[in-house]
Write a protein that holds these residues in place. Sequence first.
Motif, short mmCIF file in Angstrom:
data_model
loop_
_atom_site.label_atom_id
_atom_site.label_comp_id
_atom_site.label_asym_id
_atom_site.label_seq_id
_atom_site.Cartn_x
_atom_site.Cartn_y
_atom_site.Cartn_z
N ARG A 191 -5.83 -0.26 -5.68
CA ARG A 191 -6.25 0.76 -4.73
C ARG A 191 -7.16 0.24 -3.61
O ARG A 191 -7.62 1.01 -2.80
CB ARG A 191 -6.99 1.88 -5.48
N ASP A 206 0.83 -1.21 0.00
CA ASP A 206 0.00 0.00 0.00
C ASP A 206 0.86 1.26 0.00
O ASP A 206 0.44 2.32 -0.47
CB ASP A 206 -0.93 0.01 1.22
N GLU A 208 -5.92 10.71 -4.04
CA GLU A 208 -5.21 9.43 -4.03
C GLU A 208 -4.14 9.38 -5.13
O GLU A 208 -3.07 8.83 -4.95
CB GLU A 208 -6.23 8.31 -4.22
#
Lengths: 267, 253
Positions: B188, B180, B250
């Motif tokens: 994701r 991650d 993100e």
Amino acid sequence: MATGVFSQGRAKISERTLRTDKWWIQPLITFGVLFSFIIYATWRAFEGAHYYAEPLISPFYSPCLTTDCVNGSSLLGTPFGHIVLFGMALSPAFIILIFPLGFRMTCYYYRKAYFRSFWMSPPACAVAEPHAKYTGETKAPLIVNNGHRYFFYIGLVFNTLLTIDAFLAFKNPQGQWGHMSIGTVVLLLNATFLWGYSASCHSCRHAIGGRLRHFSKHPIRYKAWTIVTKLNTKHQNFAWVSLIWVAFSDFFVRMVSLHPTWNKYFF
Amino acid sequence: MARTLKLRIWRGDDKTGGLQDVTVEANHGEVVLDIIHRVQATQMGDLAVRWNCKAGKCGSCSMEINGKPRLACMTQVASYPEDEVITITPLRAFPVIKDLVTDVSFNYKKAMEIPAVVMPEGMKPGEPRMQQVDVERSQEFRKCIECFLCQNTCHVIRDHEENKKSFSGPRFFIRIAELDMHPLDMLRNRKKTAQEEHGLGFCNITKCCTEVCPEHIKITDNAIIPMKERVADEKYDPVRWLGSKIRRREEVL
């Protein structure tokens, strides 16, 4: 049906642990200190008196927000009236203590401390816990621990207010600036330890830079993250020293309230 | 020979077994694995023990010595007082096969449930470039030797067999954290699966995994807690969640 280390298929050993060291000392000490703090803080919160000795205010009562607050102790005014819950009058401390309490209850370090020493889940590593079932922080009420960051942010507000309290302690009882007493040092140290505790917090580390995937794209946040990471390794120390010192600060203010001569002035 | 050791070694299988007393000589500088080999050579020819490198790098000789999960090859005999009886048992979180050997296949099954890194579309082998600061975080996790001492000591499965189906354990949380935090990984949903499929929420941060790690990986502080915070970003922090949807942060994080 047997579970845990006594589960079917595992090595048949009747003892819950084969540890020969004094593994129980650490949780016992932790329990003793935390329990003592809880007893003292609860008593002081109910006492509702001796929390202000101008210019010193106890961190348990700051900010003092109810109309019950003694004159001069309310930095932010008194937006709340007399508080009664289930027919019982509550002191001004009850309005605010929930926030620092929530910060510590959800703290990643204190979780280790109270899960081991109070809930014995587990009491020590490789020592079987007594509970038949375990769901951890997946269900209420412990799922609340996932909201640690909110208590962290509120904690910053409290740190700011307690820092202001410490600077106000550079006054003398007559309200003149430019004086310094033992109480000033006590409150300054209290604010310093609390800032240390907050700055070393895991949620702080995450917010500063831990959530990034590319450190290289955010050099300033990366630098800040490395500093918080260094502090983070001392989070346990900050947790203890700030807890003990906040209780001592309250105790000192209480004693000064009862015996003003305790607060010796340096100048 | 420097000293005479009194041992209690667990012997048995998944049906029955118990601790057997043994007295054996030990030399200066020897580790517990040396002693087990001497017992095997002189007194218990059929004693089963898993080992390989004798250097603390293969993670094979995990067992419990005086109740503590340890690598036998990294545990000095001299660290125990002369008069202390040393008790040696297999790992107590996993099914025993024979004597000191346990069935750790639980871990391999969990490992297979974690998808490998997914590189950006069109990126060919040899093309990826990463800055050292981005590599460092996951390098710590790559030190893992898969001794499974952390898995063995984690009370979530050690004390609750029924949790094994829904909890992967600390070794795999560092794997998920490593992926991650990988700047190029395109998958994701690792935070979501960490919480919902691998049982991250079971962890109550008692840090036993970190205490027993022979590679001194800060499993809790550097992997589990950061993953819990990342999960909180998505699952328990409506402000962060909304912000990520509006600004699509993100992509740049």
